[in-house]
Scaffold this active site. Structure first.
Site, short mmCIF file in Angstrom:
data_model
loop_
_atom_site.label_atom_id
_atom_site.label_comp_id
_atom_site.label_asym_id
_atom_site.label_seq_id
_atom_site.Cartn_x
_atom_site.Cartn_y
_atom_site.Cartn_z
N ARG A 52 0.27 1.49 5.08
CA ARG A 52 0.90 0.49 4.21
C ARG A 52 1.40 1.15 2.94
O ARG A 52 0.68 1.90 2.30
CB ARG A 52 -0.12 -0.59 3.82
CG ARG A 52 -0.47 -1.52 4.91
CD ARG A 52 -1.08 -2.79 4.41
NE ARG A 52 -2.14 -2.61 3.44
CZ ARG A 52 -2.85 -3.61 2.94
NH1 ARG A 52 -2.58 -4.85 3.33
NH2 ARG A 52 -3.81 -3.40 2.09
N THR A 73 4.62 -2.15 -1.87
CA THR A 73 5.22 -3.30 -1.18
C THR A 73 4.28 -3.90 -0.14
O THR A 73 4.51 -5.02 0.32
CB THR A 73 6.50 -2.86 -0.44
OG1 THR A 73 6.12 -1.91 0.59
CG2 THR A 73 7.49 -2.21 -1.39
N ASP A 131 -12.04 -0.86 2.95
CA ASP A 131 -10.98 -0.15 3.66
C ASP A 131 -11.59 0.55 4.87
O ASP A 131 -12.29 1.55 4.74
CB ASP A 131 -10.33 0.88 2.69
CG ASP A 131 -9.12 1.55 3.32
OD1 ASP A 131 -9.19 1.92 4.51
OD2 ASP A 131 -8.10 1.70 2.62
N ASP A 154 -10.80 4.32 5.33
CA ASP A 154 -11.52 5.18 4.38
C ASP A 154 -13.00 5.25 4.69
O ASP A 154 -13.62 6.32 4.65
CB ASP A 154 -11.31 4.67 2.94
CG ASP A 154 -9.95 5.07 2.39
OD1 ASP A 154 -9.32 5.98 2.96
OD2 ASP A 154 -9.52 4.46 1.40
C1 PRP Z 1 -4.91 -0.56 6.92
C2 PRP Z 1 -5.53 -1.12 8.20
C3 PRP Z 1 -4.33 -1.65 8.94
C4 PRP Z 1 -3.44 -2.12 7.83
C5 PRP Z 1 -3.58 -3.60 7.73
O1 PRP Z 1 -4.38 0.68 7.19
O2 PRP Z 1 -6.22 -0.16 8.94
O3 PRP Z 1 -3.68 -0.67 9.71
O4 PRP Z 1 -3.89 -1.49 6.63
O5 PRP Z 1 -2.75 -4.08 6.76
P1 PRP Z 1 -1.53 -5.04 7.03
O6 PRP Z 1 -1.97 -6.09 7.97
O7 PRP Z 1 -1.27 -5.59 5.65
O8 PRP Z 1 -0.38 -4.24 7.53
P2 PRP Z 1 -4.05 1.75 6.05
O9 PRP Z 1 -2.63 1.65 5.60
O10 PRP Z 1 -5.08 1.65 4.96
O11 PRP Z 1 -4.15 3.11 6.82
P3 PRP Z 1 -5.43 3.87 7.44
O12 PRP Z 1 -5.83 3.14 8.69
O13 PRP Z 1 -4.90 5.22 7.69
O14 PRP Z 1 -6.54 3.86 6.41
#
Ligand code: PRP
Length: 219
Positions: A111, A115, A207, A210
């Site tokens: 993400r 945004t 998270d 993480d």
């Molecule tokens: C997090 C989570 C999802 C996403 C959900 O990923 O694991 O993939 O955000 O958010 P959304 O529904 O608003 O799109 P992140 O970007 O933190 O990446 P990661 O899995 O590498 O930690």
């Protein structure tokens, strides 16, 4: 008998099994350390996998037990597991325990912190046969943008059937996802209260990526 799975909205199912909810509480607790976090996610993943795959098709097969001839049932659809990197990897071991022959595709989505929209940085999907059953794995459905982008990417191939599997979903993200893909079922362990100003699910579990990988100050 208490139902193990409940349809909360059309096509949106939560797994109410006490064992699943027990694992979810472990995941939510901020005192749960990385090894136990991963282990609890794998155990919860088994419940999610059972619920998500309950509608797989089977055919009758003839077989012989040590005592006599009889009939059994055999799955007929090719299974493709698509974890969304990184956090989706948490659910992959459980699905592989139940479906060891599954093909695996990877979608890397992160993400944009400003945004909150998903950015696709990696895609490696195996050939999708027409009757393939695809399970997209991502613990968090927050704004719904990542799951939406994943399903849009996978639906470029016609005839595939997709199911979204997550641990937690936010109502906002679910609404967006259901508007975009009303025919794609969602399986979750819980639907939480909502999103905070940073787009985190509340009460949530933090998270997941993480906490599972030891990044972002997760210890
Ligand atoms: C997090 C989570 C999802 C996403 C959900 O990923 O694991 O993939 O955000 O958010 P959304 O529904 O608003 O799109 P992140 O970007 O933190 O990446 P990661 O899995 O590498 O930690």
């Amino acid at each position: 008998m208490v139902p193990a799975v409940v349809e909360r909205h059309p096509g949106v199912w939560t797994v109410e099994h006490p064992g699943a909810q027990h694992e979810l509480a472990i995941l939510r607790s901020k005192t749960t350390q990385r090894a136990e976090f991963r282990a609890a996610a794998e155990r919860l993943g088994l419940y999610l996998a059972m619920a998500a795959t309950a509608s797989l098709e089977t055919e009758t097969v003839e077989l012989e037990t040590p005592l006599c001839r009889t009939q059994g049932r055999r799955r007929t659809e090719p299974i493709v597991l698509v974890p969304i990197l990184r956090a989706g990897m948490l659910l992959l071991p459980a699905f592989l325990r139940l479906f060891p022959e599954a093909r695996i595709g990877y979608l890397g989505l992160r993400r944009d912190e400003r945004t909150l929209e998903p950015v696709l940085y990696y895609a490696n999907i195996p050939p999708l046969q027409p009757r393939a059953r695809i399970f997209v794995l991502d613990p968090m459905l927050a704004t719904g943008g990542s799951m939406e982008a994943a399903v849009r990417f996978l639906q470029q191939q016609e005839g595939v059937s997709i199911t979204a599997v997550c641990i937690l979903a936010a109502p906002e993200g679910l609404e967006r996802f259901r508007r975009s893909f009303p025919g794609v079922p969602v399986i979750a362990a819980a639907i939480d209260q909502g999103l905070n100003s940073q787009g985190f699910i509340v009460p949530g579990l933090g998270d997941a990526g993480d906490r599972a990988h030891g990044t972002g100050g997760a210890g």
